[in-house]
Every structure is written in C-alpha cells, then in structure tokens.
Design a protein around this motif. Structure first.
Motif, PDB file in Angstrom:
ATOM      1  N   ILE B  27      34.342 -12.686  44.773  1.00 34.94           N
ATOM      2  CA  ILE B  27      34.624 -11.251  44.810  1.00 34.94           C
ATOM      3  C   ILE B  27      35.043 -10.758  43.428  1.00 34.94           C
ATOM      4  CG2 ILE B  27      36.214  -9.529  45.735  1.00 34.94           C
ATOM      5  CD1 ILE B  27      36.075 -10.880  48.387  1.00 34.94           C
ATOM      6  N   SER B  30      32.133 -10.547  41.231  1.00 36.25           N
ATOM      7  CA  SER B  30      31.310  -9.391  41.563  1.00 36.25           C
ATOM      8  C   SER B  30      31.828  -8.140  40.861  1.00 36.25           C
ATOM      9  CB  SER B  30      31.313  -9.205  43.078  1.00 36.25           C
ATOM     10  OG  SER B  30      30.682  -8.028  43.434  1.00 36.25           O
ATOM     11  N   VAL B  31      33.146  -7.955  40.871  1.00 38.02           N
ATOM     12  CA  VAL B  31      33.724  -6.757  40.246  1.00 38.02           C
ATOM     13  C   VAL B  31      33.569  -6.820  38.732  1.00 38.02           C
ATOM     14  CG1 VAL B  31      35.837  -5.456  39.936  1.00 38.02           C
ATOM     15  CG2 VAL B  31      35.316  -6.422  42.152  1.00 38.02           C
ATOM     16  N   LEU B  34      30.065  -6.120  37.703  1.00 36.49           N
ATOM     17  CA  LEU B  34      29.765  -4.695  37.868  1.00 36.49           C
ATOM     18  C   LEU B  34      30.255  -3.907  36.660  1.00 36.49           C
ATOM     19  CD1 LEU B  34      28.671  -2.628  39.889  1.00 36.49           C
ATOM     20  CD2 LEU B  34      30.959  -2.413  40.798  1.00 36.49           C
ATOM     21  N   GLU B 116      24.697  -4.022  38.559  1.00 32.96           N
ATOM     22  CA  GLU B 116      24.663  -3.774  39.988  1.00 32.96           C
ATOM     23  C   GLU B 116      23.929  -4.891  40.718  1.00 32.96           C
ATOM     24  OE1 GLU B 116      24.564  -1.622  37.733  1.00 32.96           O
ATOM     25  OE2 GLU B 116      25.174   0.370  38.336  1.00 32.96           O
ATOM     26  N   SER B 119      26.063  -7.966  40.802  1.00 30.54           N
ATOM     27  CA  SER B 119      27.265  -7.690  41.581  1.00 30.54           C
ATOM     28  C   SER B 119      26.952  -7.723  43.076  1.00 30.54           C
ATOM     29  CB  SER B 119      27.817  -6.329  41.172  1.00 30.54           C
ATOM     30  OG  SER B 119      28.874  -5.978  41.984  1.00 30.54           O
ATOM     31  N   LEU B 120      25.828  -7.119  43.450  1.00 28.49           N
ATOM     32  CA  LEU B 120      25.438  -7.131  44.862  1.00 28.49           C
ATOM     33  C   LEU B 120      25.165  -8.558  45.327  1.00 28.49           C
ATOM     34  CD1 LEU B 120      23.081  -4.029  44.929  1.00 28.49           C
ATOM     35  CD2 LEU B 120      25.244  -4.259  46.099  1.00 28.49           C
ATOM     36  N   ALA B 123      28.417 -10.226  45.906  1.00 26.74           N
ATOM     37  CA  ALA B 123      29.070  -9.698  47.107  1.00 26.74           C
ATOM     38  C   ALA B 123      28.442 -10.299  48.355  1.00 26.74           C
ATOM     39  CB  ALA B 123      28.948  -8.184  47.128  1.00 26.74           C
TER      40      ALA B 123
END
Lengths: 211, 516
Positions: B27, B30-31, B34, B116, B119-120, B123
C-alpha cells in the motif's frame, strides 16, 4: 404496529426497485430509485438503525440522486426512451434465469424469514445503531476494513481520473483548454495532471527514447 | 463535553505491525509510486517509477519470507496471517514483479501515465493479500473490491487500441455482477450465522444446527457463484476471452495469474474454514462446476488462433483442475491446490512473457502465426513457450505434471475419483491446442522475408507494441526475455525437483487446521 410499517416499507422498496427497471424514461427511473431508497431508510429505522437510516436519506436519496438527476438532465433524458438490446430469445433466457433466482431467494427468505415476523427479534441494547457505537466499531473490530476501504476509495478516484482523461486518445484539434503559467513553462507531453485534464497527448508526437 | 470525552475510553485493537508489513509495503509503495509519477523528468517517470514499484513488491516478498511460520490473527480476527496467506502472497509478488518487468517498456503505462499504472497494479496486489488473508466476510468483500477495481481500469489503459475500453467495461460490468452476487451471498450467510467472522460462522454451523437452514444454503450458493465469476469458472467464464484479448498483455498476464490465485485462495479459506460444516452441500456443487469448467475450457481453447484467447480458455480449464483441490476439503487437497497454483503461476508467466516479446517485435504477435519458425530463429523465446505449453498440458519433467499428479491423487483420496478422471480427460483434450503451439514453433519454417510484415500493416514501429523506433524491431526488450527465461527454467526446476515446493505447500495446507 411494527409489522404493518414493515410491510408498507418492504412493498414500497420492491415497487421502487421494479419501477427502476420497468419505467422507460430515465428521469422516472431515477425518481423510482429515490422512492426505493426512502423505503429502505424506513426499513433501517424499523431495525433501530437510526444513523444508517439518516445516512441513507442524506447520502443516497439526497446527494447521489441529485448527481443522477444532473447526469440525466445533461445527457438528455427527454430523448428516445431506452430500448433493450438483444432479441426475444435473449430476453426469454434472462427472464428464465431471473425467475429461477427469484424462486431460490423466495424459498430462502420465506423459509426462514417469515417465522421471525411474529417474534420480538434480536434484543435491543441501548445505544445500538448510534453514531458513537458505529464509530467505536469502525475503530476497533473493523479497523482493518475501515482502513482498507479508505484506500479503496483513493484507488477508485485514481482509476476514474485515469479513465476520464484519456491521455493520448484525444485529437489535437479539440485540445484548447485552460492555460496556466506552469503549463507554459513546462515542455509538452510530460504527463502532468493539468496536461491530462486539458487532453494534451504525451505519446504521439515525441520520439520515444530508450532512456 | 470534556468530561464526556475523558470517560469515553475505548481500548483500540492490538495491531501486529510485523504481520501487516507485507500489506503495508504494497500500500505504501502504491502511494509513493503515485506521487513519483507526478515528477516531470522523463527518466523519473519511465524508469524510476517502475523501479520503485519493483522495490515495493520486492520488499513485500522479503517481509513475506521473514514472516514465514507465523500464524497469527490480525486486528481482531479481520485477517489471518498464516502460511497459506504467505505462500499465496509470495505468488502474488512473483506475478507482480513479472508484470512490472513486462510492462516496463510497454505502451500501456505510457498511455495511462506511469505513476497511475503502477500504483493501480500495487493496489490490486494489496487487495489480493487482503483477500486471501481474510477471515471476516467484510474483509473478504473489501479485498475482492480492492483487487478488482484497479484491474477494471488497468484493462482499459491501452485506450487508443480497439477493444481496450470494451475489455475494461465488460470486465467492470461482469465483475460487478460477480461482486454483487458474492455480497448477497455473504449477507445471507451473516443472516443465518449471526456473525461475519469465519471462525464464529463455523462455530454457529456446528453448534446451532443451522446446516440445513435455507438462508445459509442460499448464501453458500450465491457465494460459490460470486467466486466462480472471479476465478472464471464455467459457466461464468464468458467474459474471460474478450477481456484477456482486449487488455494490454502484461495486464492480461497479471489477471490470468494473480486473480486466479487470489480467487482460488479465498475459496479454499472460505469453504474449508467457515463453511466446512456444510461441506456435504457445497462439495458436489463445486465438483460439478469443476467438471463443466474442465470440459468447456479445454474444448473452447481448441479453435482459438489468438494466443491470448487460447490462454484465457486454458486458464478456465486450469481453474477447473484447481477446484478439485477445493472440492475434496482435505489437507491433501489444499496442498495440491497450492502447489498447482505455484506451477500455474510459473507456466503462465513464461507463456505471457513470450507473447509480450513477440508483440514488441511484430504487430500481430498475439496470433499463432507469429510463432512460425520461432524455434530456429529465436530459441530464447521458443524454449520458455515450449516449456510452458508442455507444462500446462502436464508433460512429465515439468511443474504441471507434478501439480496435476498431486491434484488427481488428492481427488482420489477424497472419494472424488471421477473428478480425477475428468482432469485426465481434460488434459488429453488440451494436448490438441498446446501441442499445436509447440508444433508451430518448431516444425514450420519461418515466413519469407518478404512476407514477414503482412500486407496492410504500415511499415514503421508497431503501434501497439512497446518497441521504440530507433531500436531494431526484431529485438525484444531484454527484461521481457529475462522473465520468460527465468520462469521457463523454473518450470523445469519444479518439475525435476518438486520437494521444496511441496514442503511449502504442506506448511500452507497445515495452517487450515480444521481439515483432516
């Protein structure tokens, strides 16, 4: 008195749900959905979940439905009524499948649910369904669910932005949008947020180096 | 007011940070990815972003290995970190690393913006970890959504290609139907058992005699269907070929592998932990689904000329084999399923790496015709694909053979011999399309130089591939070839020396303690 209210609200919820799919005019469908959600809120009240009922009215019947109405008004709901695609056979098949599912669900709910109508139901504890108790549960037993859903919302927003801006998918002709100083300073095709909102592509018109 | 606040003293749950660390790595990664994607410099976006994504997945993998052997409940029974969770997390990380490498120079991240895209991806990986560790119906649903929603978007990232948006939309609609069905089912299960926690559901079924309550059984039925949508089990598989074909190939690889691992993983936990008391109800149902799936998947794959569609149907068939491990509801079944999941991951990643490499070389790289003469021209690509095909078909000395052997053995021991026979029949049918690929690579000559570029396709860099104009378009990106090579070798390694993986699978199975 509670059983009477239950049947009124339950029939209202079912009628509203049927209205959503049966009514041809999108605006009537939305209104029917509002009715459905209000009936659901009444059911929550009967379960003594006041907070959930209030949230249901404010968030769904209020905010979300306003959004729907805006979309219908924007897209033009007054045009041709929506017609279902697919031939008669597909429709017959779908009715068959849904009918089977209905029978299954009726057996399940009538078999166990009706016997509970005459009873008192679960014992009511003071404070049940209050914002304080819900908040406490969110921060104790369901902490992980709470945190994961916050991250889920973030990712859903990111995904929506990715899909909505269609980087590189827009013709150069329809680009012109707002102009800011930062845009003028930066070279084209960087993939910045402002650029993607204004629809400028970063893929087509630049040579792609191997870094 | 202040006195009220002072009185409201609530004990927060104990948080086991070490147990949550693989999830936090994903997580957090991911942030960070991003945010990194917002930088302007090209090298940052094109190379640093995937590198950080790789680092995050690598960290998650490392933390997974560090936590091996811990069997603890996390945050009041919302999740359980046991060897099953950890083993499957390892598979997710392998699939994630491969996907990042495959998409490094692919067009899809460029079209959707690198930050993105990765990051997706991270996630979705986090959602898978939440899903397979879930021991609560609410966690289960949230994990499923966190897995699915990024994938819906990732499927549509190659927006300028025909079929990409269709693929994303189809997956969104059908996936939502599956999620809604599952949610409905879990609501019924909660209504019958009075709890969302797996252990308490199992206790309620055992003690309160609700095992024949219509409410519970309807819930079980709907949950089976909802999970069948996610694992693309027939007859809920119709979305699979279209979505796999339309999605960018690295994303297809990720979906084919990781989503299936996650769906089978949570099926194992939900049915073998929470619903073990009603196993005599769901066992025959899942067994019949498995049999249908094996037939439909294998027969469907026979006529496909697109490799991605063929692998989609093959994935459907493999889901059928894997369900055999769920059906028997025994330690041996879980062990076989985990082993086969690992083998399936390795084999599919090798195959998809070759397809990505081929698509980087020529625009029709997805077609079986693109493989003609591959054996003599590019053995580095031909060998991984050959091994993957032989493995998926179940040839001896490959991972697939050992995995199928374990599954058949588990079904025979679990009194589902006919399901074992179905696996064998399915494998026989599957030779028809797996061997076609192998034969095309090794037994046909490569097309003449003149017809190397089929008519109608403009010269220049291929539109949908990741190749860059100045590069020799006959050279595939080295990291893609590397992925193919590594996983190709792993197919052989597991096939020749399966014992270490069997030990891991045995540990994973032992963590579901309620089974025989």
């Amino acid at each position: 008195m509670a059983p009477v209210f239950f049947f009124i609200a339950a029939l209202g919820a079912i009628a509203g749900a049927i209205g959503v799919v049966v009514l041809r005019h999108p605006l009537y469908s939305v209104l029917s959905l509002v009715f459905h959600l209000l009936s659901l809120a009444a059911l929550f009240l009967l379960l003594r979940a006041e907070f959930v009922a209030a949230a249901q009215v404010v968030v769904y019947a209020g905010a979300v439905m306003v959004l729907y109405v805006f979309v219908v008004a924007y897209v033009g709901g007054t045009q041709e009524p929506v017609d279902l695609p697919g031939g008669a056979r597909a429709r017959l098949l779908s009715f068959g499948v849904v009918g089977l599912l209905l029978v299954e669900l009726l057996i399940a709910t009538l078999g166990s649910g009706l016997s509970a109508v005459g009873e008192e139901g679960a014992a009511y504890e003071p404070g049940f369904g209050s914002p304080a108790q819900i908040g406490e549960l969110l921060l104790t037993d369901f902490l992980l669910a709470f945190e994961v859903s916050s991250f889920l919302l973030l990712i859903a927003a990111v995904g929506a932005v990715v899909l909505a801006r269609r980087r590189g998918g827009v013709d150069d002709g329809e680009v012109e949008g707002r102009i800011s100083v930062a845009q003028l300073l930066a070279p084209e095709g960087l993939g910045s947020m402002a650029e993607s909102v204004s629809g400028r592509s970063g893929v087509t018109d630049e040579p792609e180096g191997r870094g | 007011m202040t006195t009220l606040l002072a009185q409201a003293k609530i004990e927060g749950p104990e948080i086991d940070w070490a147990g949550l660390s693989p999830l936090i790595a994903l997580i957090g990664g991911s942030v960070i990815v991003l945010l990194l994607g917002l930088f302007r410099a090209r090298p940052v976006r094109e190379h640093l972003v995937p590198f950080v994504a790789l680092a995050a997945i690598g960290a998650a993998l490392g933390l997974t290995i560090w936590q091996w052997g811990e069997n603890v409940d996390l945050i009041r029974g919302a999740m359980r970190l046991d060897d099953l969770t950890l083993a499957l997390t390892g598979l997710f990380c392998a699939a994630g690393i491969a996907t990042v490498l495959l998409s490094w120079r692919h067009i899809a991240p460029r079209e959707s913006a690198h930050g993105e895209f990765y990051s997706l991806l991270l996630a979705s990986l986090a959602g898978m970890v939440v899903l397979v560790g879930a021991t609560d119906l609410i966690t289960l649903f949230l994990g499923l959504e966190l897995l699915s929603i990024p994938l819906y978007v990732l499927c549509a990232t190659e927006m300028r290609r025909e079929g990409a948006l269709e693929s994303g939309l189809k997956y969104l609609i059908i996936g939502s139907v599956g999620s809604a069905t599952l949610l409905f089912g879990t609501a019924f299960i909660y209504g019958a058992a009075g709890s969302t926690n797996f252990a308490e559901i199992a206790a309620a079924i055992a003690d309160e005699g609700i095992s024949d309550s219509a409410l519970l059984l309807t819930g079980v039925g709907l949950a089976v269907i909802g999970l069948a949508f996610k694992a693309s089990v027939a007859p809920f598989h119709q979305w699979t070929p279209d979505v796999y074909e339309g999605a960018p190939t690295p994303v297809t690889a990720f979906m084919a592998v990781a989503t299936k691992v996650a769906a089978i993983g949570i099926t194992l936990r939900l049915f073998d932990v929470a619903l073990i008391g009603v196993s005599d109800v769901w066992q025959p149902a899942i067994a019949i689904l498995a049999a249908i799936t094996i037939i439909v998947g294998n027969v469907g794959a026979l006529g496909q000329s697109s490799l991605k569609r063929m692998l989609a149907y093959s994935g459907v068939a493999q889901a059928g084999y894997l369900l055999a491990g769920v059906v028997v509801a025994s330690q041996a079944g879980v062990e076989a399923a985990v082993f086969y999941l690992a083998a399936y991951t390795v084999m599919n990643l090798a195959a998809f790496a070759v397809i990505v490499a081929r698509q980087a070389q020529r625009p029709d790289g997805d077609d079986i015709g693109a493989l003609r003469g591959l054996g003599t021209e590019r053995p580095l690509l031909a060998w991984p694909l050959t091994l993957a095909m032989l493995g998926l078909a179940g040839f001896p000395l490959t991972a697939g053979f050992i995995g199928k052997f374990a599954l058949i053995q588990a079904s025979v021991e679990g009194d589902y011999t006919w399901l074992g026979v179905m696996i064998v029949i399915g494998s026989m049918i599957s030779l028809g399309y797996y061997l076609k690929v192998v034969a095309t690579m090794w037994m046909t000559s490569s097309p003449e130089p003149g017809e190397a570029k089929p008519a109608g396709i403009a010269p220049g860099p291929p539109v949908m591939a990741g190749g860059s104009p100045e590069a020799d378009d006959a050279r595939a990106p080295w990291e893609v070839v590397l992925v193919g090579g590594v996983f190709g070798l792993l197919i052989l390694a597991i096939g020749v020396y399966p014992q270490p993986l069997f030990d891991l699978a045995q540990d994973a199975a032992a963590s579901l303690s309620g089974l025989l």
